[in-house]
Design an enzyme around this catalytic site. Structure first.
Site, PDB file in Angstrom:
ATOM      1  N   ALA A 317       0.735  -1.063  -0.063  1.00 51.66           N
ATOM      2  CA  ALA A 317      -0.192  -0.043   0.007  1.00 51.66           C
ATOM      3  C   ALA A 317       0.898   1.097   0.136  1.00 51.66           C
ATOM      4  CB  ALA A 317      -0.805   0.004   1.279  1.00 51.66           C
ATOM      5  N   GLU A 353      -1.471   3.129   6.754  1.00 49.99           N
ATOM      6  CA  GLU A 353      -1.491   3.997   5.737  1.00 49.99           C
ATOM      7  C   GLU A 353      -2.035   5.364   6.275  1.00 49.99           C
ATOM      8  OE1 GLU A 353       0.820   3.503   3.486  1.00 49.99           O
ATOM      9  OE2 GLU A 353       0.767   1.477   3.952  1.00 49.99           O
TER      10      GLU A 353
END
EC number: 3.4.11.-
Length: 478
Positions: A317, A353
Site C-alpha cells: 500500500a 497508511e
C-alpha cells in the site's frame, strides 16, 4: 508504505496463487509479504555512489500539472507550469527527470519576457536534467513551463499501466502512480526530494467513461476541445507536499462511501462489481480517522480520503495524500469467504497508511536517512489503532510474533545494519525499506511509548506535529 518481498516468502507465493493464507501463516509471514525484503528480510547495504542533492538556487512554489494518458498506446503527454523562486542568479535549472522526453522548456521572470531553454542535458545515471538558458535568470519569482512526453510503463513505478479484466472478460488497462521512493520523476520533471515541497494543481485529460482521481476533490469536469471522447478533470489545489505523495489514477471503478464521525468523506474504490468487498475497509477507515485525530489532537487536514484497490501494484500500500493506493488483497474483503486473519490484516494495512497522513504527509522526514521514524512509527501505531477500534482481535499478540521477534532475529545477523542508515544516491533508497527500518523501528517506538507513558507520549506527538506541520523534520526534532 508497505512493500512486498523481493525474494517471495511462502505467504507471498500463496497470495499470488489465490485467497489469503491460513491464520498461522499470516501471523508469521504477513510482515515480510508487505515489504521489499531479501530472503531473510534484511536488505544488503548498497555500495555508496557519488551523489549530490539538487541545488537550492531554484525551488518550486506551486506546480500546475496537466497529463493526458493514452490507455491504448501506453504513452502520455504532459504540461508543467511551475511558479518558481530563483534564490541565486543562474543560467540553468537542475531537476529530476527519468524516462521522460522534454519537448520544450522556458522560464518567464515575473513581469518580464519568456526565456526559452537552449539545451536539455540528461544525466541518466543520476536521474537529472539540466535546462540551459541563453541568459541569466535573476533572483525573484517566475514561471517555468515544460512540455514533455513519456511512457505508461509496465514496471509498476512512476506513471504506469495496470492490467485488469472487466466483468465481461475484456482485458483493459488503468493508468496509476507509485512515486515512493523516487519515481515522481518518471511522470513529470520535478524537484523529487522529500525536503522540497510545493502545492500542486493537477488536471487529467481522460476518456469520458473513466474514473479520474487525484489527491484532492474534483472542482471541474468539462469536454476536451480536441476530442469529444475525452474530458478534462481538474482537481483542487493540494496542501504543500513532497512529490512522492502526489498521485493520480485513471480507470474503471465502483465505490462505497461514508462519513467519519468528524465529518471527513471516506470513499473506497474497488474493481467494477466488487463494491461489497470494500465495505470492511470503509468501516476501518471511518473508525481510524477519528482515532488518530483524538490521539494526535490534530484534525485530519483535508475534506476527503480515498482508498483504492489497484490490480497491478508492487507495494502492499502507499500513503499518498488523500488517495491511498493498495493491492487488492490488502484492501478487499469478501464478506462470504474471508477469515478473521484476513480482516485483521486489512485493518492493519489501513491503520498503517492512514497514520502516515499525519506522520509522514503532514510532517515529512527531511531525507530518506530518517525512514525508520516514518515507517517504524506507522508500523507501531497501526497496532495501537486496531487494538482501539477492534479490541476483540487482541492484535498486540501478533506484534510480538510479526515484528518484535523478527526484528531481534534479523538484528542478530552479522550483516545487520544500524536502524538509521545514511542514504545518498536514489539507487540506495529502496535498500533501506527492510525489517530493521520497519519492525525494529516499531519495536523501539513501542519501548519508548511504554517508558514515557501514553499521556506524555501523546503530548509529545501533538507538539511535534503542531510545530512541524506542512514542513520537514529530522530525527533530532523528535
Amino acid at each position: 508504505m508497505w512493500l512486498a518481498a523481493a525474494a517471495p516468502s511462502l505467504a507471498r507465493r500463496l497470495l499470488f496463487l489465490g485467497p489469503p493464507p491460513p491464520p498461522l501463516l499470516l501471523l508469521v509471514f504477513s510482515r515480510s509479504s508487505r515489504r521489499r525484503l531479501h530472503s531473510l528480510g534484511l536488505a544488503a547495504m548498497p555500495e555508496k555512489r557519488p551523489f549530490e542533492r539538487l541545488p537550492a538556487d531554484v525551488s518550486p512554489i506551486n506546480c500546475s500539472l496537466c497529463l493526458k494518458p493514452d490507455l491504448l498506446d501506453f504513452t502520455f503527454e504532459g504540461k508543467l507550469e511551475a511558479a518558481a523562486q530563483v534564490r541565486q542568479a543562474t543560467n540553468q535549472i537542475v531537476m529530476n527527470c527519468a524516462d521522460i522526453d522534454i519537448i520544450t522548456a522556458s522560464y518567464a521572470p515575473e513581469g518580464d519576457e519568456e526565456i526559452h531553454a537552449t539545451g536539455f542535458n540528461y544525466q541518466n545515471e543520476d536521474e537529472k536534467v539540466t535546462l540551459s538558458f541563453p541568459s541569466t535568470l535573476q533572483t525573484g519569482t517566475g514561471t517555468l513551463k515544460i512540455d514533455f512526453v513519456g511512457e505508461l510503463n509496465d514496471k509498476m513505478k512512476g506513471f504506469y499501466r495496470s492490467k485488469y479484466t472487466t466483468p465481461s472478460g475484456e482485458v483493459r488497462y488503468a493508468a496509476v502512480t507509485q512515486f515512493e521512493a523516487t519515481d515522481a520523476r518518471r511522470a513529470f520533471p520535478c524537484w523529487d526530494e522529500r525536503a522540497i515541497k510545493a502545492t500542486f494543481d493537477i488536471s487529467l485529460v481522460v476518456p469520458k467513461d473513466r474514473v479520474a482521481l487525484s489527491n484532492m476533490n474534483v472542482i471541474d469536469r468539462k469536454p476536451y476541445p480536441d476530442d469529444e471522447n475525452l474530458v478534462e478533470v481538474k482537481f483542487a489545489r493540494t496542501p504543500v507536499t513532497s512529490t512522492y505523495l502526489v498521485a493520480f489514477v485513471v480507470g474503471e471503478y465502483d465505490f462505497v462511501e461514508t462519513r467519519s464521525k468528524d465529518g471527513v468523506c471516506v470513499c473506497v474504490y474497488t474493481p467494477v462489481g466488487k463494491a461489497e468487498q470494500g465495505k470492511f475497509a470503509l468501516e476501518v477507515a471511518a473508525k481510524t480517522l477519528p482515532f488518530y485525530k483524538d490521539y494526535f489532537n490534530v484534525p485530519y487536514p483535508l475534506p476527503k480520503i480515498d482508498l483504492i484497490a489497484i490490480a497491478d501494484f508492487a507495494a502492499g500500500a502507499m500513503e499518498n495524500w488523500d488517495l491511498v493506493t493498495y493491492r487488492e488483497t490488502a484492501l478487499l474483503i469478501d464478506p462470504k469467504n474471508s477469515c478473521s486473519s484476513s480482516r485483521q490484516w486489512v485493518a492493519l494495512v489501513v491503520g498503517h497508511e492512514l497514520a502516515h497522513q499525519w506522520f509522514g504527509n503532514l510532517v515529512t522526514m527531511e531525507w530518506w536517512t530518517h525512514l525508520r521514524l516514518n515507517e517504524g512509527f506507522a508500523s507501531w501505531i497501526e497496532y495501537l489503532c486496531v487494538d482501539h477500534c477492534f479490541p476483540e482481535y487482541d492484535i498486540w499478540t501478533q506484534f510480538v510474533s510479526a515484528d518484535y521477534t523478527r526484528a531481534q532475529e534479523l538484528d542478530a545477523l552479522d550483516n545487520s545494519h544500524p536502524i538509521e542508515v545514511s542514504v545518498g544516491h536514489p539507487s540506495e533508497v529502496d535498500e533501506i525499506f527492510d525489517a530493521i527500518s520497519y519492525s525494529k523501528g516499531a519495536s523501539v517506538i513501542r519501548m519508548l511509548h511504554d517508558y514515557i507513558g501514553d499521556k506524555d507520549f501523546k503530548k509529545g506527538m501533538n507538539m511535534y506535529l503542531t510545530k512541524f506541520q506542512q514542513k520537514n523534520a529530522a530525527a533530532g526534532n523528535l
